[in-house]
Design a protein around this motif. Structure first.
Motif, PDB file in Angstrom:
ATOM      1  N   LEU A  92      37.482   2.825   2.855  1.00  0.00           N
ATOM      2  CA  LEU A  92      36.913   3.500   4.024  1.00  0.00           C
ATOM      3  C   LEU A  92      37.984   3.682   5.087  1.00  0.00           C
ATOM      4  N   ASN A  93      37.957   4.829   5.733  1.00  0.00           N
ATOM      5  CA  ASN A  93      38.967   5.162   6.730  1.00  0.00           C
ATOM      6  C   ASN A  93      38.782   4.316   7.986  1.00  0.00           C
ATOM      7  N   LYS A  94      39.855   3.652   8.410  1.00  0.00           N
ATOM      8  CA  LYS A  94      39.797   2.795   9.595  1.00  0.00           C
ATOM      9  C   LYS A  94      39.414   3.569  10.859  1.00  0.00           C
ATOM     10  N   ALA A  95      39.869   4.818  10.935  1.00  0.00           N
ATOM     11  CA  ALA A  95      39.598   5.611  12.135  1.00  0.00           C
ATOM     12  C   ALA A  95      38.105   5.836  12.340  1.00  0.00           C
ATOM     13  N   PHE A  96      37.326   5.681  11.281  1.00  0.00           N
ATOM     14  CA  PHE A  96      35.882   5.946  11.379  1.00  0.00           C
ATOM     15  C   PHE A  96      35.064   4.662  11.355  1.00  0.00           C
ATOM     16  N   ASP A  97      35.680   3.534  11.716  1.00  0.00           N
ATOM     17  CA  ASP A  97      34.920   2.293  11.567  1.00  0.00           C
ATOM     18  C   ASP A  97      33.997   2.014  12.750  1.00  0.00           C
ATOM     19  N   HIS A  98      33.856   2.974  13.651  1.00  0.00           N
ATOM     20  CA  HIS A  98      32.911   2.804  14.752  1.00  0.00           C
ATOM     21  C   HIS A  98      31.876   3.918  14.686  1.00  0.00           C
ATOM     22  N   ARG A  99      30.636   3.577  14.976  1.00  0.00           N
ATOM     23  CA  ARG A  99      29.580   4.588  14.787  1.00  0.00           C
ATOM     24  C   ARG A  99      29.708   5.779  15.734  1.00  0.00           C
ATOM     25  N   VAL A 100      30.295   5.549  16.924  1.00  0.00           N
ATOM     26  CA  VAL A 100      30.492   6.677  17.835  1.00  0.00           C
ATOM     27  C   VAL A 100      31.467   7.675  17.226  1.00  0.00           C
ATOM     28  N   ARG A 101      32.527   7.159  16.623  1.00  0.00           N
ATOM     29  CA  ARG A 101      33.516   8.067  16.011  1.00  0.00           C
ATOM     30  C   ARG A 101      32.917   8.805  14.827  1.00  0.00           C
ATOM     31  N   LEU A 102      32.121   8.088  14.055  1.00  0.00           N
ATOM     32  CA  LEU A 102      31.423   8.752  12.943  1.00  0.00           C
ATOM     33  C   LEU A 102      30.543   9.863  13.489  1.00  0.00           C
ATOM     34  N   GLY A 103      29.834   9.538  14.572  1.00  0.00           N
ATOM     35  CA  GLY A 103      28.938  10.520  15.179  1.00  0.00           C
ATOM     36  C   GLY A 103      29.697  11.741  15.665  1.00  0.00           C
ATOM     37  N   VAL A 104      30.818  11.516  16.348  1.00  0.00           N
ATOM     38  CA  VAL A 104      31.629  12.632  16.862  1.00  0.00           C
ATOM     39  C   VAL A 104      32.066  13.523  15.707  1.00  0.00           C
ATOM     40  N   MET A 105      32.572  12.919  14.652  1.00  0.00           N
ATOM     41  CA  MET A 105      33.040  13.710  13.510  1.00  0.00           C
ATOM     42  C   MET A 105      31.873  14.471  12.864  1.00  0.00           C
ATOM     43  N   ALA A 106      30.705  13.811  12.785  1.00  0.00           N
ATOM     44  CA  ALA A 106      29.541  14.472  12.183  1.00  0.00           C
ATOM     45  C   ALA A 106      29.168  15.720  12.975  1.00  0.00           C
ATOM     46  N   VAL A 107      29.149  15.591  14.306  1.00  0.00           N
ATOM     47  CA  VAL A 107      28.804  16.755  15.145  1.00  0.00           C
ATOM     48  C   VAL A 107      29.850  17.852  14.980  1.00  0.00           C
ATOM     49  N   LEU A 108      31.133  17.455  14.947  1.00  0.00           N
ATOM     50  CA  LEU A 108      32.194  18.461  14.875  1.00  0.00           C
ATOM     51  C   LEU A 108      32.264  19.133  13.508  1.00  0.00           C
ATOM     52  N   LEU A 109      31.771  18.466  12.471  1.00  0.00           N
ATOM     53  CA  LEU A 109      31.757  19.128  11.168  1.00  0.00           C
ATOM     54  C   LEU A 109      30.584  20.082  11.040  1.00  0.00           C
ATOM     55  N   ALA A 110      29.486  19.760  11.743  1.00  0.00           N
ATOM     56  CA  ALA A 110      28.307  20.622  11.660  1.00  0.00           C
ATOM     57  C   ALA A 110      28.421  21.820  12.598  1.00  0.00           C
ATOM     58  N   ASN A 111      29.293  21.717  13.603  1.00  0.00           N
ATOM     59  CA  ASN A 111      29.448  22.805  14.576  1.00  0.00           C
ATOM     60  C   ASN A 111      30.927  23.112  14.745  1.00  0.00           C
ATOM     61  N   GLU A 112      31.258  24.382  14.889  1.00  0.00           N
ATOM     62  CA  GLU A 112      32.667  24.745  14.926  1.00  0.00           C
ATOM     63  C   GLU A 112      33.387  24.194  16.145  1.00  0.00           C
ATOM     64  N   SER A 113      32.800  24.406  17.315  1.00  0.00           N
ATOM     65  CA  SER A 113      33.451  23.968  18.546  1.00  0.00           C
ATOM     66  C   SER A 113      32.378  23.479  19.506  1.00  0.00           C
ATOM     67  N   VAL A 114      32.600  22.307  20.087  1.00  0.00           N
ATOM     68  CA  VAL A 114      31.564  21.679  20.896  1.00  0.00           C
ATOM     69  C   VAL A 114      32.150  21.241  22.230  1.00  0.00           C
ATOM     70  N   SER A 115      31.453  21.508  23.322  1.00  0.00           N
ATOM     71  CA  SER A 115      31.942  21.093  24.635  1.00  0.00           C
ATOM     72  C   SER A 115      31.677  19.602  24.827  1.00  0.00           C
ATOM     73  N   PHE A 116      32.414  19.035  25.781  1.00  0.00           N
ATOM     74  CA  PHE A 116      32.265  17.601  26.046  1.00  0.00           C
ATOM     75  C   PHE A 116      30.817  17.235  26.347  1.00  0.00           C
ATOM     76  N   ASN A 117      30.181  18.051  27.190  1.00  0.00           N
ATOM     77  CA  ASN A 117      28.803  17.736  27.581  1.00  0.00           C
ATOM     78  C   ASN A 117      27.817  17.840  26.426  1.00  0.00           C
ATOM     79  N   ASP A 118      28.003  18.861  25.583  1.00  0.00           N
ATOM     80  CA  ASP A 118      27.108  19.000  24.434  1.00  0.00           C
ATOM     81  C   ASP A 118      27.285  17.834  23.467  1.00  0.00           C
ATOM     82  N   LEU A 119      28.544  17.425  23.329  1.00  0.00           N
ATOM     83  CA  LEU A 119      28.846  16.298  22.445  1.00  0.00           C
ATOM     84  C   LEU A 119      28.181  15.026  22.972  1.00  0.00           C
ATOM     85  N   LYS A 120      28.309  14.840  24.279  1.00  0.00           N
ATOM     86  CA  LYS A 120      27.734  13.675  24.942  1.00  0.00           C
ATOM     87  C   LYS A 120      26.215  13.669  24.770  1.00  0.00           C
ATOM     88  N   GLU A 121      25.639  14.854  24.942  1.00  0.00           N
ATOM     89  CA  GLU A 121      24.185  15.002  24.870  1.00  0.00           C
ATOM     90  C   GLU A 121      23.668  14.725  23.453  1.00  0.00           C
TER      91      GLU A 121
END
Lengths: 227, 97
Positions: free
Chosen positions: B8-37
């Protein structure tokens, strides 16, 4: 045992949920569809009686809607304010009802706002074909092609739903395909246009709305006990 | 039974990072606020995890101004997409045991 944070199943499930939630507007309530359908049925009935009253008692026979096909430009312009007003009132009422039910579901799901990034994308995906279709049909009406207006509205609306469906629940895709099919059918039997309009915008919304409500929102006594 | 946790990739060992990557893979480009939301996070929490992903080269940051308001958007880099997909494949492999 593995620590909870490393549980691959939980991780995968959460990732999947996040990807869904961030790219699709899933709070759309089925009751919004039912409400919009009821508005559309009411509007269809009003249109029917308006046209009967305008044209029914003349020498053309009691054919309200089909009589509209043979009108002169002056007659059509005379009927336009009422029909446009009715259409705009129906759109406004349907949007209002849809927004109320969807807002209710958003609150129940514990989300802070209904107007999220996927909701905005859905709105744009719907609006472009809808506005284009609306203008196109207005021109059809003014250019002596009244029998094409209802098929046009159904087809453009279906295409709009099909376009928007990638940002929301899958049922919207099938609702869109249903509208397109009804629109094409209306091309073949222009005399039944108003009936097909009621079928598509009215019963179509109500049917798919109930389907979505039953699938996603109906309160269930038994809670799912997943993981 | 031995779990291949090290795959397993060390960079993804936190659920927030997993979440960020999941959102960014499902959407092409996301603003900070949308990501936060979409992840329901606070500013600081999100910023530190995104910075870590940016440092790893998995996230590309674009800073712009809309009028006078700064608007930062994030997208997954090609490297990030690949790494995340490998991470998912590793998770699935673990599941199958």
């Amino acid at each position: 045992m593995k620590p909870a944070a490393q549980d691959p199943l939980a991780q995968l499930t959460e990732i999947r949920a996040i990807m869904e939630r961030s790219s699709r507007f899933l709070s759309l309530s089925g009751l919004s569809g039912v409400g919009a359908g009821v508005v559309a049925l009411a509007g269809t009935v009003v249109a029917h009686y308006y046209l009967l009253q305008e044209y029914g008692s003349q020498e053309y026979g009691a054919q309200g809607y089909t009589r509209l096909f043979q009108t002169t430009e002056a007659e059509r312009l005379a009927a336009l304010p009422f029909l446009m007003g009715l259409a705009l009132a129906m759109i406004a009422a349907a949007l209002l009802v849809a927004a109320i039910f969807t807002l209710r579901r958003t609150r129940r799901d514990g989300l802070r706002s209904m107007w999220t990034a996927p909701a905005r994308r859905l709105a744009i995906a719907l609006l472009i074909p809808l506005v284009a279709g609306g203008l196109f049909c207005l021109k059809l009406y003014l250019s002596n092609a009244v029998e094409l207006v209802v098929p046009g509205l159904l087809v453009f609306y279906g295409l709009a739903l099909l376009n928007g469906s990638k940002y929301t629940l899958d049922e919207i895709k099938y609702l869109g395909l249903t509208q397109i099919a009804l629109g094409l059918l209306a091309l073949l039997v222009p005399g039944y246009g108003l009936l097909l309009f009621g079928l598509g915008f009215g019963l179509g919304h109500i049917g798919y709305g109930l389907l979505m409500y039953n699938r996603y929102e109906r309160p269930t006594g038994t809670k799912l006990t997943a993981s | 039974m031995k779990y291949a946790i090290h795959t397993l990739n060390k960079a993804f060992d936190h659920r927030v990072r997993l979440g960020v990557m999941a959102v960014l893979l499902a959407n092409e480009s996301v603003s900070f606020n949308d990501l936060k939301e979409s992840l329901d996070l606070t500013d600081g929490n999100l910023a530190s995890h995104v910075a870590a992903l940016e440092k790893a080269g998995y996230v590309e940051v674009t800073k712009q101004f809309i009028g006078k308001k700064p608007n930062t958007t994030y997208a997954a880099s090609a490297e990030g997409k690949l790494a995340f997909q490998e991470h998912l494949a590793a998770l699935e492999k673990l599941l199958r045991g």
